[in-house]
Scaffold this motif. Sequence first.
Motif, PDB file in Angstrom:
ATOM      1  N   GLY A 486     -58.896 146.902  60.926  1.00 41.41           N
ATOM      2  CA  GLY A 486     -58.357 146.175  62.024  1.00 41.41           C
ATOM      3  C   GLY A 486     -56.865 145.848  62.413  1.00 41.41           C
ATOM      4  N   GLU A 487     -56.454 145.630  63.543  1.00 38.18           N
ATOM      5  CA  GLU A 487     -54.897 145.798  63.931  1.00 38.18           C
ATOM      6  C   GLU A 487     -54.344 144.515  62.992  1.00 38.18           C
ATOM      7  OE1 GLU A 487     -53.104 147.837  67.256  1.00 38.18           O
ATOM      8  OE2 GLU A 487     -53.060 145.664  68.108  1.00 38.18           O
ATOM      9  N   GLU A 488     -53.144 144.730  62.607  1.00 41.50           N
ATOM     10  CA  GLU A 488     -52.329 143.839  61.916  1.00 41.50           C
ATOM     11  C   GLU A 488     -50.856 143.730  62.807  1.00 41.50           C
ATOM     12  OE1 GLU A 488     -53.208 141.359  60.040  1.00 41.50           O
ATOM     13  OE2 GLU A 488     -55.098 142.095  58.921  1.00 41.50           O
ATOM     14  N   LEU A 489     -50.089 142.799  62.367  1.00 44.97           N
ATOM     15  CA  LEU A 489     -48.593 142.656  62.924  1.00 44.97           C
ATOM     16  C   LEU A 489     -47.629 143.635  61.915  1.00 44.97           C
ATOM     17  CD1 LEU A 489     -46.567 141.850  64.871  1.00 44.97           C
ATOM     18  CD2 LEU A 489     -46.606 139.609  63.834  1.00 44.97           C
ATOM     19  N   LEU A 490     -46.882 144.466  62.268  1.00 47.85           N
ATOM     20  CA  LEU A 490     -46.080 144.885  61.813  1.00 47.85           C
ATOM     21  C   LEU A 490     -44.575 144.524  62.479  1.00 47.85           C
ATOM     22  CD1 LEU A 490     -44.435 147.253  60.059  1.00 47.85           C
ATOM     23  CD2 LEU A 490     -45.006 148.882  61.602  1.00 47.85           C
ATOM     24  N   LEU A 491     -43.609 144.161  61.719  1.00 42.32           N
ATOM     25  CA  LEU A 491     -42.097 143.800  62.038  1.00 42.32           C
ATOM     26  C   LEU A 491     -41.280 144.776  61.650  1.00 42.32           C
ATOM     27  CD1 LEU A 491     -42.284 139.804  61.925  1.00 42.32           C
ATOM     28  CD2 LEU A 491     -42.964 141.017  63.694  1.00 42.32           C
ATOM     29  N   LEU A 492     -40.385 145.370  62.348  1.00 42.92           N
ATOM     30  CA  LEU A 492     -39.263 146.265  62.158  1.00 42.92           C
ATOM     31  C   LEU A 492     -37.951 145.488  62.513  1.00 42.92           C
ATOM     32  CD1 LEU A 492     -40.743 149.744  62.684  1.00 42.92           C
ATOM     33  CD2 LEU A 492     -40.848 148.282  60.429  1.00 42.92           C
ATOM     34  N   ALA A 493     -37.037 145.094  61.706  1.00 44.37           N
ATOM     35  CA  ALA A 493     -36.014 144.694  62.171  1.00 44.37           C
ATOM     36  C   ALA A 493     -34.556 145.092  61.556  1.00 44.37           C
ATOM     37  CB  ALA A 493     -36.141 142.841  61.953  1.00 44.37           C
ATOM     38  N   GLU A 494     -33.483 145.106  62.255  1.00 46.11           N
ATOM     39  CA  GLU A 494     -32.545 145.951  61.788  1.00 46.11           C
ATOM     40  C   GLU A 494     -31.687 144.756  61.142  1.00 46.11           C
ATOM     41  OE1 GLU A 494     -30.384 148.059  64.716  1.00 46.11           O
ATOM     42  OE2 GLU A 494     -31.761 149.586  64.985  1.00 46.11           O
ATOM     43  N   ARG A 495     -31.039 144.829  60.299  1.00 47.17           N
ATOM     44  CA  ARG A 495     -30.085 143.668  59.624  1.00 47.17           C
ATOM     45  C   ARG A 495     -28.642 143.943  60.465  1.00 47.17           C
ATOM     46  NH1 ARG A 495     -29.212 147.949  55.411  1.00 47.17           N
ATOM     47  NH2 ARG A 495     -30.911 147.267  54.692  1.00 47.17           N
ATOM     48  N   ALA A 496     -27.965 142.836  60.338  1.00 46.42           N
ATOM     49  CA  ALA A 496     -26.844 142.863  60.967  1.00 46.42           C
ATOM     50  C   ALA A 496     -25.633 143.519  60.491  1.00 46.42           C
ATOM     51  CB  ALA A 496     -26.214 141.380  60.974  1.00 46.42           C
ATOM     52  N   ALA A 497     -24.696 143.984  61.058  1.00 54.10           N
ATOM     53  CA  ALA A 497     -23.770 144.769  60.414  1.00 54.10           C
ATOM     54  C   ALA A 497     -22.986 144.066  59.336  1.00 54.10           C
ATOM     55  CB  ALA A 497     -22.580 145.302  61.552  1.00 54.10           C
ATOM     56  N   GLY A 498     -22.713 144.794  58.143  1.00 51.55           N
ATOM     57  CA  GLY A 498     -21.986 143.951  57.164  1.00 51.55           C
ATOM     58  C   GLY A 498     -22.839 143.087  56.256  1.00 51.55           C
ATOM     59  N   ALA A 499     -24.060 142.949  56.639  1.00 50.92           N
ATOM     60  CA  ALA A 499     -25.044 142.245  55.700  1.00 50.92           C
ATOM     61  C   ALA A 499     -25.381 142.845  54.737  1.00 50.92           C
ATOM     62  CB  ALA A 499     -26.300 141.600  56.840  1.00 50.92           C
ATOM     63  N   ASP A 500     -25.558 142.156  53.542  1.00 53.88           N
ATOM     64  CA  ASP A 500     -26.027 142.729  52.154  1.00 53.88           C
ATOM     65  C   ASP A 500     -27.304 143.014  52.096  1.00 53.88           C
ATOM     66  OD1 ASP A 500     -26.202 143.277  49.456  1.00 53.88           O
ATOM     67  OD2 ASP A 500     -25.871 141.098  48.925  1.00 53.88           O
ATOM     68  N   PRO A 501     -27.561 144.319  52.022  1.00 50.95           N
ATOM     69  CA  PRO A 501     -28.866 144.662  51.838  1.00 50.95           C
ATOM     70  C   PRO A 501     -29.902 144.090  50.626  1.00 50.95           C
ATOM     71  CG  PRO A 501     -27.577 146.688  52.229  1.00 50.95           C
ATOM     72  CD  PRO A 501     -26.730 145.456  51.971  1.00 50.95           C
ATOM     73  N   ALA A 502     -29.152 143.681  49.791  1.00 58.31           N
ATOM     74  CA  ALA A 502     -29.834 143.185  48.611  1.00 58.31           C
ATOM     75  C   ALA A 502     -30.654 141.776  49.002  1.00 58.31           C
ATOM     76  CB  ALA A 502     -28.943 142.563  47.344  1.00 58.31           C
ATOM     77  N   GLN A 503     -30.307 141.055  50.154  1.00 49.02           N
ATOM     78  CA  GLN A 503     -30.851 139.829  50.590  1.00 49.02           C
ATOM     79  C   GLN A 503     -32.105 140.213  51.642  1.00 49.02           C
ATOM     80  OE1 GLN A 503     -30.065 136.790  49.816  1.00 49.02           O
ATOM     81  NE2 GLN A 503     -28.648 138.042  48.160  1.00 49.02           N
ATOM     82  N   ASP A 504     -32.375 141.440  51.915  1.00 52.38           N
ATOM     83  CA  ASP A 504     -33.395 141.859  52.703  1.00 52.38           C
ATOM     84  C   ASP A 504     -34.888 141.374  52.461  1.00 52.38           C
ATOM     85  OD1 ASP A 504     -31.665 143.419  54.165  1.00 52.38           O
ATOM     86  OD2 ASP A 504     -32.209 145.543  53.627  1.00 52.38           O
ATOM     87  N   PRO A 505     -35.136 141.293  51.202  1.00 56.29           N
ATOM     88  CA  PRO A 505     -36.545 140.396  50.742  1.00 56.29           C
ATOM     89  C   PRO A 505     -36.378 139.069  51.414  1.00 56.29           C
ATOM     90  CG  PRO A 505     -35.887 141.663  48.959  1.00 56.29           C
ATOM     91  CD  PRO A 505     -34.558 141.812  49.758  1.00 56.29           C
ATOM     92  N   ARG A 506     -35.432 138.077  51.262  1.00 54.62           N
ATOM     93  CA  ARG A 506     -35.336 136.998  51.709  1.00 54.62           C
ATOM     94  C   ARG A 506     -35.576 136.856  53.417  1.00 54.62           C
ATOM     95  NH1 ARG A 506     -31.834 134.378  54.387  1.00 54.62           N
ATOM     96  NH2 ARG A 506     -30.146 135.835  53.936  1.00 54.62           N
ATOM     97  N   ARG A 507     -34.667 137.829  54.054  1.00 51.64           N
ATOM     98  CA  ARG A 507     -34.637 137.994  55.558  1.00 51.64           C
ATOM     99  C   ARG A 507     -35.987 138.257  55.893  1.00 51.64           C
ATOM    100  NH1 ARG A 507     -30.038 141.181  54.404  1.00 51.64           N
ATOM    101  NH2 ARG A 507     -28.240 140.004  54.481  1.00 51.64           N
ATOM    102  N   ALA A 508     -36.786 139.237  55.099  1.00 51.79           N
ATOM    103  CA  ALA A 508     -38.061 139.545  55.600  1.00 51.79           C
ATOM    104  C   ALA A 508     -39.266 138.377  55.587  1.00 51.79           C
ATOM    105  CB  ALA A 508     -38.834 140.752  54.767  1.00 51.79           C
ATOM    106  N   GLU A 509     -38.897 137.371  54.401  1.00 46.38           N
ATOM    107  CA  GLU A 509     -39.921 136.165  54.470  1.00 46.38           C
ATOM    108  C   GLU A 509     -39.431 135.374  55.593  1.00 46.38           C
ATOM    109  OE1 GLU A 509     -42.912 133.984  53.526  1.00 46.38           O
ATOM    110  OE2 GLU A 509     -42.572 136.011  52.802  1.00 46.38           O
ATOM    111  N   ALA A 510     -38.255 135.164  55.760  1.00 51.15           N
ATOM    112  CA  ALA A 510     -37.620 134.414  56.779  1.00 51.15           C
ATOM    113  C   ALA A 510     -38.277 134.761  58.333  1.00 51.15           C
ATOM    114  CB  ALA A 510     -36.101 134.124  56.686  1.00 51.15           C
TER     115      ALA A 510
END
Length: 586
Positions: A486-510
């Motif tokens: 069955g279909e599920e929701l996928l979110l693809l989002a770009e981080r802001a310019a200059g944002a730290d990629p190391a914080q991506d897991p936190r952003r994904a949960e937010a």
Amino acid sequence: MILSGGPPPAPAAPDLVALLARAARHPSGVTFLDLRERATALGWGEVHARARRAAAALAARGIAPGDRVALVLRTEPAFLDAFFGALLAGAVPVPLYPPVRLGRMDEYLAATARMVSVSGARLLVAGGAVRRLLGEVVARARPALGCAAAEDLSADGPALERRVDPSDLALVQFSSGSTVDPKPVALTHGSVVAQTAALLQLLRPGPADRLVSWLPLYHDMGLIGGLLGALAHPGPCVLIPPEHFLARPALWLRAVARHRGTISPAPSFAFAYAAERVRDEDLAGLDLGCWRVALDGAEPVSPRVLRRFAERFAPFGFDARALTPVYGLSEAALAVTFTPPGRGWRSRRLDPAALAARGEVEDGPREVVSVGVPVPGVEVAVRGEDGALLPPGRLGRILARGPSVMAGYLGQPAATARALAGGWLDTGDLGFVDGGELFVHGRAKDVVIVRGANHAPDELEAPLAAVEGLRPGCAVALGFDPAGEGEELLLLAERAAGADPAQDPRRAEAARQAVLERAGVRAHTVEILAPGTLPRTSSGKLRRGEALRRWQAGALAPPRRVNALALAKAAVRSWAGYARARLPRA
């Protein structure tokens, strides 16, 4: 039920050639603004004279009536020379977008070569540095393609002005391609002048009215609604290159104030972008009270953005009643519905429980903006999957018919048959009627279905704008089937310019939590991407379907970094392409 805009108004002239000749007698014209707000002005009479010389130059290159001429030009006088010159030669201009992301040059060249070939263009007109990059397009094109320098068309020489018929093909403009590859929309002279006549009846411009636009001239809203609308008036038109607006959004509002613009269109993202980026000091001493019609179209209209823009610029005289949501698409030449100018915008807050009980709109609580009533000469219907007309409040497919609807997709009879039946154009959009006005719910192909409930993607994407470290307006919500269950929701989002990629897991949960709280849907997968990764159309819309395809193929990647060496390599490849194009073809 069918909504009707009433009888179509009579156009000021039967075709675009006659419309330009009529405007040539008017003292106004077109003003181009550069990044430093310096102006270059051309009267309509001068535009006509330059176009007659360009027409002769094109004819000297073998361009005959009915031939297609591809234009890869920025917002500059050369575009007017080539566009109107092709029309006066009896040919058919095909405006294409110039390269905007040098880091995606390979994609751009492939897409442009495809559009040139699909349109059947015999000649490509480009100028300056852009022309030096298009050798591969010329080499790949079928049939064989010539390439002309735009600056050569306006040189002194003989003049030409061929007669055309309203039924002749006037323009090929490519659809946005937000859900599929862009299609070549074929518009006749009669269709285009019918559209401009309808717009004039709605806007009723007078001697004091002036259009200001930064919208690209390869897009229907900028070309037909902007340039050709001003031509049909005729009246003054101030044009700003879109890349200048993106670099310095204050240019748009400053131009409205300084040139006393009364009509200016833009998509919803631009109103949000200006509200965020324009500073008080940018507008010091300027008054936006002259702006009477601020058209908002080309993408879903956001009530939050409308309120924010009105509040942000009220101190500078902007009247919220100027905000005018509209709806249209390239297959209809441009406008399908229009909010009555000066009335102000209206919205409806959906009650999901009541609507679901009646089998209507099924997604979470949301506020939907009315896009008004049909333009003069146009009829709009909302139909179910079985083709039956739906009563007010019921969600269905939006269909439209009228004198400005396309003749079809050029050279694509099967696609034309799917889109046109009995004079009705299937827009591919979902919507409903309430209070005699149309409300657009979104693209049918973009609807996300999770556990049997339909969700408009923009409502799932909107909560992400408030997530710290994500780029506003740079996210897509997609449905996918990760396990065949069955279909599920996928979110693809770009981080802001200059944002730290190391914080991506936190952003994904937010991001997951923000969507759950606002829309009641928990995302199965959230992926944070580098800036510029998501694919877009030529008009800046996010291509959700293409983003999903690339993500599933592991091919979703950011643009390559551009440096002098990369540009040199692109120029060498282009030179080699021009060289191949001169060789005999097998």
